[in-house]
Design a protein around this motif. Structure first.
Motif, PDB file in Angstrom:
ATOM      1  N   SER A 162       0.846  -1.209   0.000  1.00 26.62           N
ATOM      2  CA  SER A 162       0.000   0.000   0.000  1.00 26.62           C
ATOM      3  C   SER A 162       0.878   1.256   0.000  1.00 26.62           C
ATOM      4  CB  SER A 162      -0.979   0.006   1.179  1.00 26.62           C
ATOM      5  OG  SER A 162      -0.289   0.192   2.392  1.00 26.62           O
ATOM      6  N   ARG A 163       1.998   1.208   0.737  1.00 22.54           N
ATOM      7  CA  ARG A 163       2.910   2.357   0.741  1.00 22.54           C
ATOM      8  C   ARG A 163       3.671   2.474  -0.579  1.00 22.54           C
ATOM      9  NH1 ARG A 163       0.923   0.961   4.866  1.00 22.54           N
ATOM     10  NH2 ARG A 163       0.633   2.214   6.751  1.00 22.54           N
ATOM     11  N   ALA A 164       3.923   1.335  -1.223  1.00 22.88           N
ATOM     12  CA  ALA A 164       4.533   1.377  -2.563  1.00 22.88           C
ATOM     13  C   ALA A 164       3.583   2.068  -3.536  1.00 22.88           C
ATOM     14  CB  ALA A 164       4.863  -0.037  -3.041  1.00 22.88           C
ATOM     15  N   GLY A 165       2.279   1.824  -3.369  1.00 25.01           N
ATOM     16  CA  GLY A 165       1.267   2.504  -4.181  1.00 25.01           C
ATOM     17  C   GLY A 165       1.312   4.006  -3.946  1.00 25.01           C
ATOM     18  N   ALA A 166       1.492   4.400  -2.668  1.00 27.93           N
ATOM     19  CA  ALA A 166       1.589   5.831  -2.342  1.00 27.93           C
ATOM     20  C   ALA A 166       2.833   6.445  -2.987  1.00 27.93           C
ATOM     21  CB  ALA A 166       1.647   6.016  -0.823  1.00 27.93           C
ATOM     22  N   LEU A 167       3.955   5.718  -2.977  1.00 29.02           N
ATOM     23  CA  LEU A 167       5.198   6.228  -3.581  1.00 29.02           C
ATOM     24  C   LEU A 167       5.021   6.435  -5.086  1.00 29.02           C
ATOM     25  CD1 LEU A 167       7.947   4.063  -1.772  1.00 29.02           C
ATOM     26  CD2 LEU A 167       7.276   6.408  -1.264  1.00 29.02           C
ATOM     27  N   THR A 168       4.376   5.458  -5.724  1.00 25.59           N
ATOM     28  CA  THR A 168       4.116   5.557  -7.161  1.00 25.59           C
ATOM     29  C   THR A 168       3.253   6.793  -7.444  1.00 25.59           C
ATOM     30  OG1 THR A 168       4.235   3.156  -7.281  1.00 25.59           O
ATOM     31  CG2 THR A 168       3.255   4.253  -9.157  1.00 25.59           C
ATOM     32  N   GLY A 169       2.260   7.023  -6.564  1.00 24.45           N
ATOM     33  CA  GLY A 169       1.390   8.203  -6.680  1.00 24.45           C
ATOM     34  C   GLY A 169       2.151   9.507  -6.522  1.00 24.45           C
ATOM     35  N   ALA A 186       8.692   0.601   5.138  1.00 27.55           N
ATOM     36  CA  ALA A 186       9.100   1.578   4.122  1.00 27.55           C
ATOM     37  C   ALA A 186      10.210   1.023   3.228  1.00 27.55           C
ATOM     38  CB  ALA A 186       9.571   2.866   4.798  1.00 27.55           C
ATOM     39  N   TYR A 187      11.129   0.279   3.823  1.00 24.52           N
ATOM     40  CA  TYR A 187      12.258  -0.307   3.079  1.00 24.52           C
ATOM     41  C   TYR A 187      11.743  -1.226   1.967  1.00 24.52           C
ATOM     42  CZ  TYR A 187      16.536  -3.233   2.548  1.00 24.52           C
ATOM     43  OH  TYR A 187      17.628  -3.932   2.081  1.00 24.52           O
ATOM     44  N   TYR A 188      10.818  -2.120   2.337  1.00 23.32           N
ATOM     45  CA  TYR A 188      10.277  -3.046   1.335  1.00 23.32           C
ATOM     46  C   TYR A 188       9.298  -2.358   0.389  1.00 23.32           C
ATOM     47  CZ  TYR A 188      12.720  -7.037   3.230  1.00 23.32           C
ATOM     48  OH  TYR A 188      13.715  -7.909   3.603  1.00 23.32           O
ATOM     49  N   ALA A 189       8.686  -1.257   0.845  1.00 27.81           N
ATOM     50  CA  ALA A 189       7.809  -0.483  -0.053  1.00 27.81           C
ATOM     51  C   ALA A 189       8.633   0.155  -1.164  1.00 27.81           C
ATOM     52  CB  ALA A 189       7.066   0.592   0.737  1.00 27.81           C
ATOM     53  N   ILE A 190       9.784   0.723  -0.800  1.00 27.24           N
ATOM     54  CA  ILE A 190      10.661   1.350  -1.801  1.00 27.24           C
ATOM     55  C   ILE A 190      11.129   0.289  -2.801  1.00 27.24           C
ATOM     56  CG2 ILE A 190      12.843   2.587  -2.169  1.00 27.24           C
ATOM     57  CD1 ILE A 190      12.460   3.740   0.746  1.00 27.24           C
ATOM     58  N   ALA A 191      11.549  -0.870  -2.261  1.00 27.11           N
ATOM     59  CA  ALA A 191      12.002  -1.961  -3.143  1.00 27.11           C
ATOM     60  C   ALA A 191      10.867  -2.445  -4.040  1.00 27.11           C
ATOM     61  CB  ALA A 191      12.545  -3.118  -2.307  1.00 27.11           C
ATOM     62  N   ALA A 192       9.651  -2.558  -3.469  1.00 23.87           N
ATOM     63  CA  ALA A 192       8.500  -3.046  -4.241  1.00 23.87           C
ATOM     64  C   ALA A 192       8.155  -2.083  -5.380  1.00 23.87           C
ATOM     65  CB  ALA A 192       7.297  -3.239  -3.326  1.00 23.87           C
ATOM     66  N   ALA A 193       8.377  -0.782  -5.154  1.00 26.44           N
ATOM     67  CA  ALA A 193       8.100   0.211  -6.194  1.00 26.44           C
ATOM     68  C   ALA A 193       9.201   0.234  -7.259  1.00 26.44           C
ATOM     69  CB  ALA A 193       7.953   1.594  -5.557  1.00 26.44           C
ATOM     70  N   GLY A 194      10.230  -0.581  -7.051  1.00 26.52           N
ATOM     71  CA  GLY A 194      11.334  -0.643  -8.016  1.00 26.52           C
ATOM     72  C   GLY A 194      12.360   0.453  -7.813  1.00 26.52           C
ATOM     73  N   LEU A 215       2.405   9.392   5.638  1.00 29.90           N
ATOM     74  CA  LEU A 215       2.517   8.329   4.634  1.00 29.90           C
ATOM     75  C   LEU A 215       1.307   7.385   4.709  1.00 29.90           C
ATOM     76  CD1 LEU A 215       4.212   7.140   2.331  1.00 29.90           C
ATOM     77  CD2 LEU A 215       5.381   5.721   4.021  1.00 29.90           C
ATOM     78  N   ASP A 216       0.814   7.158   5.935  1.00 33.07           N
ATOM     79  CA  ASP A 216      -0.367   6.289   6.104  1.00 33.07           C
ATOM     80  C   ASP A 216      -1.577   6.867   5.362  1.00 33.07           C
ATOM     81  OD1 ASP A 216       1.247   4.800   7.686  1.00 33.07           O
ATOM     82  OD2 ASP A 216       0.238   5.207   9.591  1.00 33.07           O
ATOM     83  N   ARG A 217      -1.756   8.190   5.455  1.00 28.68           N
ATOM     84  CA  ARG A 217      -2.885   8.839   4.768  1.00 28.68           C
ATOM     85  C   ARG A 217      -2.743   8.698   3.256  1.00 28.68           C
ATOM     86  NH1 ARG A 217      -2.162  12.528   8.843  1.00 28.68           N
ATOM     87  NH2 ARG A 217      -0.955  13.982   7.557  1.00 28.68           N
ATOM     88  N   LEU A 218      -1.516   8.919   2.760  1.00 30.08           N
ATOM     89  CA  LEU A 218      -1.278   8.789   1.315  1.00 30.08           C
ATOM     90  C   LEU A 218      -1.530   7.354   0.862  1.00 30.08           C
ATOM     91  CD1 LEU A 218       2.007  10.902   1.054  1.00 30.08           C
ATOM     92  CD2 LEU A 218      -0.177  11.502   0.004  1.00 30.08           C
ATOM     93  N   ALA A 219      -1.127   6.387   1.710  1.00 29.60           N
ATOM     94  CA  ALA A 219      -1.305   4.964   1.371  1.00 29.60           C
ATOM     95  C   ALA A 219      -2.786   4.592   1.354  1.00 29.60           C
ATOM     96  CB  ALA A 219      -0.551   4.087   2.369  1.00 29.60           C
ATOM     97  N   ALA A 220      -3.552   5.190   2.285  1.00 26.65           N
ATOM     98  CA  ALA A 220      -4.989   4.886   2.362  1.00 26.65           C
ATOM     99  C   ALA A 220      -5.713   5.376   1.106  1.00 26.65           C
ATOM    100  CB  ALA A 220      -5.587   5.530   3.606  1.00 26.65           C
ATOM    101  N   ASP A 221      -5.208   6.466   0.515  1.00 27.89           N
ATOM    102  CA  ASP A 221      -5.837   7.032  -0.683  1.00 27.89           C
ATOM    103  C   ASP A 221      -5.318   6.423  -1.982  1.00 27.89           C
ATOM    104  OD1 ASP A 221      -7.234   8.673   0.980  1.00 27.89           O
ATOM    105  OD2 ASP A 221      -5.876  10.394   0.759  1.00 27.89           O
ATOM    106  N   ARG A 275      -3.832   3.292  -4.601  1.00 28.11           N
ATOM    107  CA  ARG A 275      -4.127   1.891  -4.915  1.00 28.11           C
ATOM    108  C   ARG A 275      -2.857   1.082  -4.639  1.00 28.11           C
ATOM    109  NH1 ARG A 275      -6.238   0.801 -10.785  1.00 28.11           N
ATOM    110  NH2 ARG A 275      -8.052   1.881  -9.929  1.00 28.11           N
ATOM    111  N   PRO A 276      -2.943   0.046  -3.772  1.00 27.21           N
ATOM    112  CA  PRO A 276      -1.736  -0.732  -3.477  1.00 27.21           C
ATOM    113  C   PRO A 276      -1.205  -1.400  -4.753  1.00 27.21           C
ATOM    114  CG  PRO A 276      -3.577  -1.427  -2.085  1.00 27.21           C
ATOM    115  CD  PRO A 276      -4.126  -0.484  -3.088  1.00 27.21           C
ATOM    116  N   LEU A 277       0.083  -1.575  -4.834  1.00 30.09           N
ATOM    117  CA  LEU A 277       0.640  -2.302  -5.981  1.00 30.09           C
ATOM    118  C   LEU A 277       0.195  -3.760  -5.878  1.00 30.09           C
ATOM    119  CD1 LEU A 277       4.344  -1.126  -6.493  1.00 30.09           C
ATOM    120  CD2 LEU A 277       2.246  -0.140  -7.371  1.00 30.09           C
TER     121      LEU A 277
END
Length: 503
Positions: free
Chosen positions: A41-48, A70-78, A133-139, A141-143
């Motif tokens: 979900s945080r990777a989705g926020a990063l992409t956004g 956050a570490y795995y979110a950054i990795a998941a977003a590539g 970051l939680d608010r951004l992730a809630a809004d 779309r998770p990867l």
């Protein structure tokens, strides 16, 4: 093209053991599936926020649950993780952000003032972990899953403590980090899925990140986070959570051995790994006696993912050594004076430790000259001096640049420290060279006295004379309550040299 991502370490656990406890921090307990869903979900926020594969995202956080998520979110977003040391000042953080070309900073509320000041100076967006970051992730779309990367693509850029000049960014690939986590978990030591490890080492540092976080999760085991290391609290937490695996630096082993006597109960430790700096044999013996556990001392650098060697059950352990190279890694001794090529030395000879294998980094970010100096003939030159015996056990003698030259004779601080650490009135010691008109350099011991003692400097020098060669014993003894420690808990000898030069 082979593809691989550090994110797979967590993703595979979510698939294989979704309901197993992955992470414990205080009252918070998360399963592998929960950690992975939070990361996606945080990777989705990063992409956004416009983060694209290959972009560098800085991460500044202590050992709270937000860090691994956050570490795995950054990795998941590539994207590429740029961990930021927590002890840095705003200008130092600014250097890391600017040098790495980071496009975004994720910062814990506790570090927000420093982090935001650095990000603002460069016009980079800073997002707070937790609420923002939680608010951004809630809004967002998770990867659906992690973004595929080439195995050799950068995964993390570690800024090395910069003992010489400004810190440099060591670029580590997904292949470097996944392999290091895998061989640490399955080949170096017998790590099992039902193990529980204490995450007390800073996760922003290579040792904590690879050995505590990635290796523990590579084996499917549980990680218990301790945001601030305190020996009594660590013992209490290890007993409460059934921790059987401890990774630490020598200063932590010193503190735990000292605190063991006053503890109501001690954890039953099966695997204890020491790294980050040389562990004096006297400290190893005190710790093993107090906890009834074997300490496996290892060695590595940010540039080697970090583990290069460790004492391993398969080869037997030997106190005072850093054991044998990891599976798939070569570690040898080369002639230190020859810099333009690697000339390997026979067993027993003193030289520079050189490393080659799947753990060696891609190079220093944007610094081709520094990379060419460090990577010679396919080997990484560590700058450490050591020996390798007939049985393959490696020993670190000292840093090339910490060697003291007194009256033309080489004095290795590590050797002097090993002797002084056995003195009953010494809790901790660091040996440095100070400028001296007559001898060029003089040997100085900086001592933290054992609790309840008031050692006499002249008496310590006299005692040293009996145990050390004429050119080695410390002519100067200085006392201090605490040692200056770097972000990776290493004693900062350059600060001690500055403090006592001309004092």
């Amino acid at each position: 093209m082979a593809t691989l991502s550090v994110a797979a370490v967590l993703a595979e656990n979510a698939r294989r053991r979704p309901h197993k406890t992955a992470l414990v921090e205080g009252d918070l307990r998360l399963s592998f599936e929960q950690v992975w869903q939070r990361s996606l979900s945080r990777a989705g926020a990063l992409t956004g926020l416009g983060v694209r594969p290959g972009d560098r995202v800085a991460l500044m956080a202590p050992n709270t649950a937000e860090f691994p998520v956050a570490y795995y979110a950054i990795a998941a977003a590539g994207a590429v993780v740029v961990p930021v040391h927590l002890l840095l000042t705003a200008p130092e953080v600014e250097h890391v952000l600017k040098d790495s070309g980071a496009t975004l900073l994720l910062v814990h509320p506790g570090q927000a003032a420093t982090g935001r000041a650095a990000a603002q100076a460069l016009g980079i967006r800073a997002v707070e972990l937790g609420g923002e970051l939680d608010r951004l992730a809630a809004d967002a779309r998770p990867l659906p899953t992690y973004v595929t990367r080439a195995a050799d693509d950068p995964a993390v850029v570690f800024y090395t403590s910069g003992t010489t000049g400004v810190p440099k960014g060591a670029v580590l690939s997904h292949f470097n980090l996944v392999m290091n986590a895998t061989v640490n978990a399955f080949d170096a030591n017998d790590i099992r899925a039902d193990d529980v490890a204490l995450g007390a080492l800073p996760l922003f540092h290579a040792f904590g990140q690879t050995v505590s976080l990635n290796s523990t999760w590579r084996a499917g085991a549980t990680l218990v986070l301790l945001p601030r290391f305190d020996a009594a609290r660590a013992i209490e937490l290890m007993v409460k959570e059934g921790v059987n695996t401890f990774h630490g630096v020598p200063t932590m082993f010193v503190a735990l051995a000292a605190a063991a006597g006053a503890a109501d109960a001690l954890p039953e430790l099966r695997v204890c790994v020491s790294g980050g700096a040389s562990l004096p044999v006297a400290v190893l013996e005190r710790f093993e006696a107090a906890f009834g556990a074997t300490v496996y001392e290892g060695y590595g650098l940010s540039e080697t993912s970090p583990t290069a060697t460790v004492n391993q059950p398969v080869f037997g352990t030997r106190a005072g050594t850093i054991g044998h190279p990891l599976w798939g890694v070569d570690v040898e001794i080369a002639r230190a004076e020859t810099e333009d090529r690697v000339e390997l030395l026979p067993p027993g000879e003193l030289g520079e430790v050189v490393v080659r294998g799947h753990n060696v980094f891609s190079g220093y970010l944007g610094r081709p000259e520094a990379t060419a100096e460090a990577l010679v003939d396919g080997w990484f030159r560590t700058g450490d001096l050591g020996t390798k015996d007939e049985e393959g056990f490696l020993r670190i003698v000292d840093r090339k640049k910490d060697v003291i030259i007194r009256g033309g004779y080489n004095v290795y601080p590590r050797e002097v420290e090993e002797v002084l650490a056995r003195h009953p009135q010494i809790a901790q010691v660091a040996v440095i060279g100070l400028p001296d008109e007559l001898h060029g350099e003089e040997v100085c011991a900086v001592v933290v006295p054992a609790e309840g003692t008031a050692p006499d400097p002249a008496a310590l020098t006299e005692w040293s004379k009996e145990h050390l060669g004429r050119h080695k014993y410390p002519r100067r003894v200085e006392f201090t309550d605490t040692m200056p420690l770097g972000p990776s808990m290493k004693v900062l000898k350059r600060e001690l040299r500055t403090r006592y030069t001309g004092a």
